[in-house]
Design a protein around this motif. Sequence first.
Motif, PDB file in Angstrom:
ATOM      1  N   ARG A 144       0.847  -1.193   0.000  1.00  0.00           N
ATOM      2  CA  ARG A 144       0.000   0.000   0.000  1.00  0.00           C
ATOM      3  C   ARG A 144       0.879   1.238   0.000  1.00  0.00           C
ATOM      4  NH1 ARG A 144      -5.389   0.900   1.278  1.00  0.00           N
ATOM      5  NH2 ARG A 144      -5.856   3.021   1.923  1.00  0.00           N
ATOM      6  N   ARG A 145       0.437   2.274  -0.688  1.00  0.00           N
ATOM      7  CA  ARG A 145       1.230   3.500  -0.794  1.00  0.00           C
ATOM      8  C   ARG A 145       1.007   4.445   0.382  1.00  0.00           C
ATOM      9  NH1 ARG A 145       5.145   3.841  -5.022  1.00  0.00           N
ATOM     10  NH2 ARG A 145       4.540   2.234  -6.518  1.00  0.00           N
ATOM     11  N   PHE A 146      -0.241   4.591   0.807  1.00  0.00           N
ATOM     12  CA  PHE A 146      -0.571   5.537   1.887  1.00  0.00           C
ATOM     13  C   PHE A 146      -1.435   4.826   2.921  1.00  0.00           C
ATOM     14  CE2 PHE A 146      -0.201   8.027  -2.038  1.00  0.00           C
ATOM     15  CZ  PHE A 146       0.836   8.875  -1.689  1.00  0.00           C
ATOM     16  N   ILE A 168      -2.478   7.101 -10.575  1.00  0.00           N
ATOM     17  CA  ILE A 168      -1.989   6.172 -11.587  1.00  0.00           C
ATOM     18  C   ILE A 168      -0.626   6.617 -12.112  1.00  0.00           C
ATOM     19  CG2 ILE A 168      -4.347   5.630 -12.308  1.00  0.00           C
ATOM     20  CD1 ILE A 168      -3.738   7.255 -14.875  1.00  0.00           C
ATOM     21  N   LYS A 169       0.015   5.700 -12.802  1.00  0.00           N
ATOM     22  CA  LYS A 169       1.269   5.970 -13.507  1.00  0.00           C
ATOM     23  C   LYS A 169       1.049   5.629 -14.974  1.00  0.00           C
ATOM     24  CE  LYS A 169       6.175   4.694 -13.640  1.00  0.00           C
ATOM     25  NZ  LYS A 169       7.218   3.836 -13.008  1.00  0.00           N
ATOM     26  N   SER A 229      -1.393   2.412 -15.340  1.00  0.00           N
ATOM     27  CA  SER A 229      -1.384   1.357 -14.315  1.00  0.00           C
ATOM     28  C   SER A 229      -1.634   2.014 -12.966  1.00  0.00           C
ATOM     29  CB  SER A 229      -0.048   0.606 -14.312  1.00  0.00           C
ATOM     30  OG  SER A 229       1.019   1.499 -14.044  1.00  0.00           O
ATOM     31  N   ALA A 230      -2.411   1.353 -12.120  1.00  0.00           N
ATOM     32  CA  ALA A 230      -2.825   1.939 -10.838  1.00  0.00           C
ATOM     33  C   ALA A 230      -1.695   1.879  -9.818  1.00  0.00           C
ATOM     34  CB  ALA A 230      -4.051   1.216 -10.304  1.00  0.00           C
ATOM     35  N   ILE A 231      -1.523   2.974  -9.097  1.00  0.00           N
ATOM     36  CA  ILE A 231      -0.578   3.033  -7.979  1.00  0.00           C
ATOM     37  C   ILE A 231      -1.330   2.973  -6.655  1.00  0.00           C
ATOM     38  CG2 ILE A 231       1.058   4.524  -6.766  1.00  0.00           C
ATOM     39  CD1 ILE A 231       2.069   5.506  -9.403  1.00  0.00           C
ATOM     40  N   HIS A 232      -2.405   3.768  -6.552  1.00  0.00           N
ATOM     41  CA  HIS A 232      -3.188   3.805  -5.313  1.00  0.00           C
ATOM     42  C   HIS A 232      -4.641   4.061  -5.691  1.00  0.00           C
ATOM     43  CE1 HIS A 232      -3.688   4.414  -0.946  1.00  0.00           C
ATOM     44  NE2 HIS A 232      -4.592   5.312  -1.304  1.00  0.00           N
ATOM     45  N   LYS A 233      -5.506   3.106  -5.335  1.00  0.00           N
ATOM     46  CA  LYS A 233      -6.920   3.243  -5.650  1.00  0.00           C
ATOM     47  C   LYS A 233      -7.575   4.326  -4.799  1.00  0.00           C
ATOM     48  CE  LYS A 233      -7.607   0.057  -8.820  1.00  0.00           C
ATOM     49  NZ  LYS A 233      -8.143   0.392 -10.160  1.00  0.00           N
ATOM     50  N   LYS A 234      -8.566   4.952  -5.367  1.00  0.00           N
ATOM     51  CA  LYS A 234      -9.310   6.007  -4.658  1.00  0.00           C
ATOM     52  C   LYS A 234      -9.920   5.449  -3.383  1.00  0.00           C
ATOM     53  CE  LYS A 234     -13.458   8.826  -5.209  1.00  0.00           C
ATOM     54  NZ  LYS A 234     -14.585   9.135  -6.087  1.00  0.00           N
TER      55      LYS A 234
END
Length: 427
Positions: free
Chosen positions: A35-37, A372-373, A415-420
């Motif tokens: 997870r990013r955050f 996203i990236k 590509s997804a980094i962190h979903k809403k």
Amino acid sequence: MCKVFVIDTNKRPLNPIHSAQARQLLRSKKAAIYRRFPFTLILKESCPDVPVAPLRLKLDPGAKTTGIALVNDATGEVVFAAELKHRGFAIRDALISRRQLRRGRRNRKTRYRKPRFLNRTRPPGWLAPSLMSRVHNVETWVNRLRKFAPITAISTELVKFDMQLMRNPEIEGKEYQQGTLAGYETREYLLEKWNRQCAYCAVKDVPLQIEHIHPCSKGGSNSITNLTLSCEKCNIKKGTKDIKDFLKKDPTTLQKILAQAKKALADAAAVNATRYKLLEVLKATGLPVECGSGGLTKFNRTRQQLIKTHWIDAACVGKSTPTLNIKGIKPLLITANGHGNRQMCGTDKFGFPSRHRTNKQIHFGFQTGDIIKAVVTSGKKVGEYVGRVLCRATGSFDIASKTGRISGISHKYCSAIHKKDGYSYAF
């Protein structure tokens, strides 16, 4: 800098690690980003059972911002810190706007509408949505942090201190109202309301006196709406003059003081209304909950000569506060944005339909608000972009990055980094 959370292959929380160790695990491909955050790693290989140091989650609830800190009681180290910004006042304004639009539409209809105000009962303990959003935000982050960190106890600031009651626990009735410290709550209220500065000259960090806006000698009352704070110099200079005569050469300050005097302390009211509901939610976690007071938090902070911020106040909550080690801590700034609008028909300022929305939010696996990236390999917009995405059903997305807004990016490059998740993040 805050430490990095780590979970094992069974998603059980382990001891948080230094960022350098996290980079080493990622380079050696022994862990992956979970997870990013907040930034969390998951181990790829099972590890033997290692002792896990228990952590205490500390909270400093506020009307606009809640401080969050994870503290190791044994060492005093602050492992993680965050400041959670609420959207309670935004919810209040949205509900007022909706109510006004509905009332306007109903008044334009001539047919009779049976009154419904008597058939809507509220359950015991009901709180307004703008207040409950604060409780739900804190509850969300308590549950989220429990998944990533070995939290075994919770501390929260419940009430402001009552020194009169501490001095004499049996005090009650009129004696309680007119005891040796009568007026203490009034002074604290005025300090919060007038930002701990003189209302006339805005000087800070000096002894302040309670001042009557309209003098008692000319019919002024002792109502809280007629009280303000002033330094000794301004108090003597004003004397028994009416405020309009005293500030006739400074109409801006006059209007500001008269407006502020009538204004209620909404922040304090919001905290008071939600504190016991929040305590009930925290106890439902099954963890031991320690309640502290505002006076004890201030004592712990000043004794250790720490600056006043929301996350430091959270770390100083409760009697269990050890000597804190906050070296290098940079709090995660969390802002509650909500999950969007369920309104299918948008209206103009008069309440008439002006636009319509689709009920489909996810397009090609993405939805508006995802981080996203995008790596664009061909065309006019070759490059790498990172930011929040604005999705369209056509598959042509916009990306809000640090450098600006980039439009017309195909979903194939994303590509997804962190979903809403209803929150935005910053450091």
